[in-house]
Design an enzyme around this catalytic site. Sequence first.
Site, PDB file in Angstrom:
ATOM      1  N   GLU A  79      14.165  -1.480  -2.655  1.00  0.00           N
ATOM      2  CA  GLU A  79      13.925  -2.922  -2.574  1.00  0.00           C
ATOM      3  C   GLU A  79      15.212  -3.730  -2.507  1.00  0.00           C
ATOM      4  OE1 GLU A  79      12.158  -0.959  -4.588  1.00  0.00           O
ATOM      5  OE2 GLU A  79      10.053  -1.318  -4.083  1.00  0.00           O
TER       6      GLU A  79
ATOM      7  N   HIS B  75       1.946  -2.965 -11.895  1.00  0.00           N
ATOM      8  CA  HIS B  75       1.409  -3.260 -10.555  1.00  0.00           C
ATOM      9  C   HIS B  75       0.397  -4.403 -10.635  1.00  0.00           C
ATOM     10  CE1 HIS B  75       2.992   0.791  -9.882  1.00  0.00           C
ATOM     11  NE2 HIS B  75       2.832   0.651  -8.583  1.00  0.00           N
TER      12      HIS B  75
END
Lengths: 314, 354
Positions: B89, B158
Amino acid sequence: MDANQSLIYRIACQIRCFETAIAEAANSGFVPGLVHLCTGAEVLQATLCTALLGHNDYVTGSHRSHGLAIGMGADPYAVAAEIFGKASGLSGGFGGTQHLAAPDCGFLTSNGIVGAQVPLAAGAALSNKILRPGNIGVCFFGDGAANQGAVLETMNLAVALELPLLFILENNGLGQSTSSHYASGGVSFSARAKGFGLRTEIFQEKDIADQMVALPLLIEEVRTSGKPLFLEAFVPRLSGHYHGEEKSFTAGEKDMFDPLTALEGLLERSGLIQDKEGYDFQIEIQDAVARALKSATPETASLTLWEQTWQANS
Amino acid sequence: MTQLSLKDALNKTLHHLMETDASVIVIGEDIVGGAGTNLQKSPDTKSGINAGINADKELSVELGGVFGVTAGLATRFGKARVIDTPISETAFVGMGIGAAATGLKPIVEVMFCDFMGVCFDQIINQAAKMRFLSGNQITLPLVIRTTMGAGDSSGAMHSQSLHGLLASMPGLKVVCPSNAADAAGLLKSALMDPNPVIMLEHKGLYTHQSAVEENLPAVPLGTGKTIKNGNAVTLVAVSAMVHKALEAANQLTAEGIEVEIIDPRTISPLDIGLILKSVTKTGRLLVVDEGAAFAGFADAVISLVSREGFSALKQAPRKLTPKHTPVPYAPNLEQIWLPGTANILETVKDMMND
């Protein structure tokens, strides 16, 4: 010796002269925060910038990037004014010494976060790959940054996505006050880069003449192959982590090798310079820094204006 | 007007944006899917890990992202513009920022907003500050799309809703669409904006169908929407909470209580004027948000209304947020963790009796 090397010398001298003038201004209390000088890296920076002339390449650098901005062609007056926090600075005094930006010259940005400029250069490389093929991205970072995840991730990403990106690790052996031998695991930084599948080159500190020939070839290789390449260049850090620090950690030698002096010697021996004093360009740099010092501070309304501009989608 | 799911509205808009502007690219993990798994071409052992953006490689699989939002883009526009990345990322968000600064218009997908923890430097120090630090020499037509929201037992890493955290950072614009039309319209405006915009899409809303205009018109950033009129309580609800608020409102109507529901749509810059106007009418404020219980979006709205609309308030503003714990995994715990329709009903009634 050729005209190109004279140009490298000229730019390197301008950078040294600039940093000396900034150091003097800092000594007199005219620099608002700390400044990190690039003394010792001028010849490498000038060699790079000279080789990029005439292209739409983008360079990003660390917090030690005054020289890259000037080498890429940013107006020394505007660079100095930015360092002094003046309205006429590159960014109107919003950025300062660690956040220089002269994108029109190809100097995209320097950075206050160690290593964060490296993924940004990958983005510039991607833009060039898609929009301006044949142009590249270049990132400068130090041995301290070489242990940052952002740098390691970007090495992998650049290989995986085939980005025309030149990594230049400016290894001066010290991250702030910590030696890279202490901080870094593994055999060498170049070995790490090899592990990611990067082609690597190493420039030893004293091989100035060879580097001036080799660096343009490496750049050309990235241009034509479209693939990333990793260069580890050993350079001395001739000033402290920041200018004026109480305890300056350098490599510890009294008579450190100075690439600029070495280059001067080369040029003198080949008769390209006789009198290194009194060059016009040095006077121009000193004059630019002096004018920047006297220039106006930013209007206090500029922050409110910025807030409004940000909200207004413009 | 036709019905479209939020996911399909985004997918159509992504196709439209890539079609109309060649500088638009899409970057993310598994957004094409199956990279390097094409068995029709035997992998070169020497360059197996650096096979590159194989625009010429045939697509054996097109996953289109874990939620299918980017499906079809690579087939249509090629892998040079629809780029699958390694799980990195920091590197690919940073690459998106650098690309936005140098002529491209990247739409970067971060699979879950929780993963922004991995690349927070690039988001809060690089994207948020680059235009400012350059003194406006650099603009950043960058959109980071990500998901938010609990309710499907995805667990604590998540399921978060980090819009408030992101909105506290000057330089970032943050949007949270609650329906298909807003998702499409905000995405269009976000890409036209010279500032980085983060769009948080609720996982639970991707298949939610709602009415859209055929051309999916742009929705200006910084404008909220009153989605139900009323004069009893101003109910500010974000993303999936809008739908819980609507459910509660329907039941309240049956009991003779008409709440006014405001969907801010953009978290930053916030359309505080719309909220203040409503509070002036109702005198009561309830914020329903899936974000932080402490120092989050709900607290920010209450603070703003208390400071700027104090005289209109008949009682202390209230909020419904999850508990100040990480998101729990067990379905029954997750359900009590989330604000629900029953909580809204109960709180509104309590406010009306206060």
